[in-house]
Scaffold this motif. Structure first.
Motif, PDB file in Angstrom:
ATOM      1  N   THR A  19       0.831  -1.207   0.000  1.00  0.00           N
ATOM      2  CA  THR A  19       0.000   0.000   0.000  1.00  0.00           C
ATOM      3  C   THR A  19       0.864   1.255   0.000  1.00  0.00           C
ATOM      4  OG1 THR A  19      -1.724  -1.179   1.226  1.00  0.00           O
ATOM      5  CG2 THR A  19      -1.850   1.205   1.227  1.00  0.00           C
ATOM      6  N   ALA A  20       1.886   1.263   0.838  1.00  0.00           N
ATOM      7  CA  ALA A  20       2.773   2.431   0.909  1.00  0.00           C
ATOM      8  C   ALA A  20       3.471   2.676  -0.424  1.00  0.00           C
ATOM      9  CB  ALA A  20       3.798   2.244   2.021  1.00  0.00           C
ATOM     10  N   GLN A  24       2.838   5.940  -2.776  1.00  0.00           N
ATOM     11  CA  GLN A  24       3.963   6.792  -3.155  1.00  0.00           C
ATOM     12  C   GLN A  24       4.022   6.948  -4.674  1.00  0.00           C
ATOM     13  OE1 GLN A  24       5.751   8.487  -1.028  1.00  0.00           O
ATOM     14  NE2 GLN A  24       6.927   9.456  -2.636  1.00  0.00           N
ATOM     15  N   ASN A  37      -3.267  12.316   1.067  1.00  0.00           N
ATOM     16  CA  ASN A  37      -2.459  11.103   1.173  1.00  0.00           C
ATOM     17  C   ASN A  37      -3.138  10.041   2.031  1.00  0.00           C
ATOM     18  OD1 ASN A  37      -0.132   9.469   0.858  1.00  0.00           O
ATOM     19  ND2 ASN A  37       0.577  10.158   2.863  1.00  0.00           N
ATOM     20  N   SER A  41      -4.348   6.427   0.688  1.00  0.00           N
ATOM     21  CA  SER A  41      -3.790   5.213   1.279  1.00  0.00           C
ATOM     22  C   SER A  41      -4.887   4.313   1.848  1.00  0.00           C
ATOM     23  CB  SER A  41      -2.760   5.550   2.351  1.00  0.00           C
ATOM     24  OG  SER A  41      -3.343   6.220   3.433  1.00  0.00           O
ATOM     25  N   ALA A  76       0.206   2.580   6.387  1.00  0.00           N
ATOM     26  CA  ALA A  76       0.974   3.099   5.255  1.00  0.00           C
ATOM     27  C   ALA A  76       1.068   4.620   5.321  1.00  0.00           C
ATOM     28  CB  ALA A  76       0.341   2.666   3.939  1.00  0.00           C
ATOM     29  N   SER A  77       0.004   5.281   5.680  1.00  0.00           N
ATOM     30  CA  SER A  77       0.068   6.738   5.787  1.00  0.00           C
ATOM     31  C   SER A  77       0.884   7.146   7.000  1.00  0.00           C
ATOM     32  CB  SER A  77      -1.332   7.334   5.860  1.00  0.00           C
ATOM     33  OG  SER A  77      -1.973   6.948   7.056  1.00  0.00           O
ATOM     34  N   LEU A  79       3.497   5.482   8.182  1.00  0.00           N
ATOM     35  CA  LEU A  79       4.894   5.283   7.803  1.00  0.00           C
ATOM     36  C   LEU A  79       5.405   6.481   7.019  1.00  0.00           C
ATOM     37  CD1 LEU A  79       4.880   1.540   6.676  1.00  0.00           C
ATOM     38  CD2 LEU A  79       5.971   2.506   8.693  1.00  0.00           C
ATOM     39  N   TYR A  80       4.575   7.001   6.137  1.00  0.00           N
ATOM     40  CA  TYR A  80       4.978   8.164   5.352  1.00  0.00           C
ATOM     41  C   TYR A  80       5.197   9.373   6.258  1.00  0.00           C
ATOM     42  CZ  TYR A  80       4.755  12.167   2.285  1.00  0.00           C
ATOM     43  OH  TYR A  80       5.031  13.342   1.663  1.00  0.00           O
TER      44      TYR A  80
END
Length: 90
Positions: A19-20, A24, A37, A41, A76-77, A79-80
């Protein structure tokens, strides 16, 4: 119940890096803002979890799988956001 919860947690953990990466790529290609974002995600995570459910024939458990997709999208969001904060502090 424990086995099912563990299975969904593992699925969310497997889908999260995918997903990440997809988010991206979408962000780079389309230039979406940071505010969108999280929404993107979440949608990508839900779509991947739904595809996982359909691929492996677990259509009767689509609800929990979609919830795993939500967890995947949120992680995932997150982590960003964590990597962005680390880059700004350098």
């Amino acid at each position: 119940m424990e086995n099912e919860l563990l299975q969904l947690t593992v699925i969310a953990a497997i889908i999260a890096p995918i997903t990440a990466a997809l988010v991206q790529g979408i962000k780079t290609a389309s230039g979406i803002s940071d505010k969108l974002n999280i929404v993107v995600s979440l949608l990508v995570g839900i779509a991947l979890a739904g595809l996982w459910s359909l691929t492996f024939g677990h259509i009767d458990q689509i609800g929990p799988y979609l919830m795993a997709g939500v967890l995947s999208g949120l992680s995932a969001s997150g982590l960003y956001d964590l990597t962005k904060q680390k880059e700004e502090t350098k």
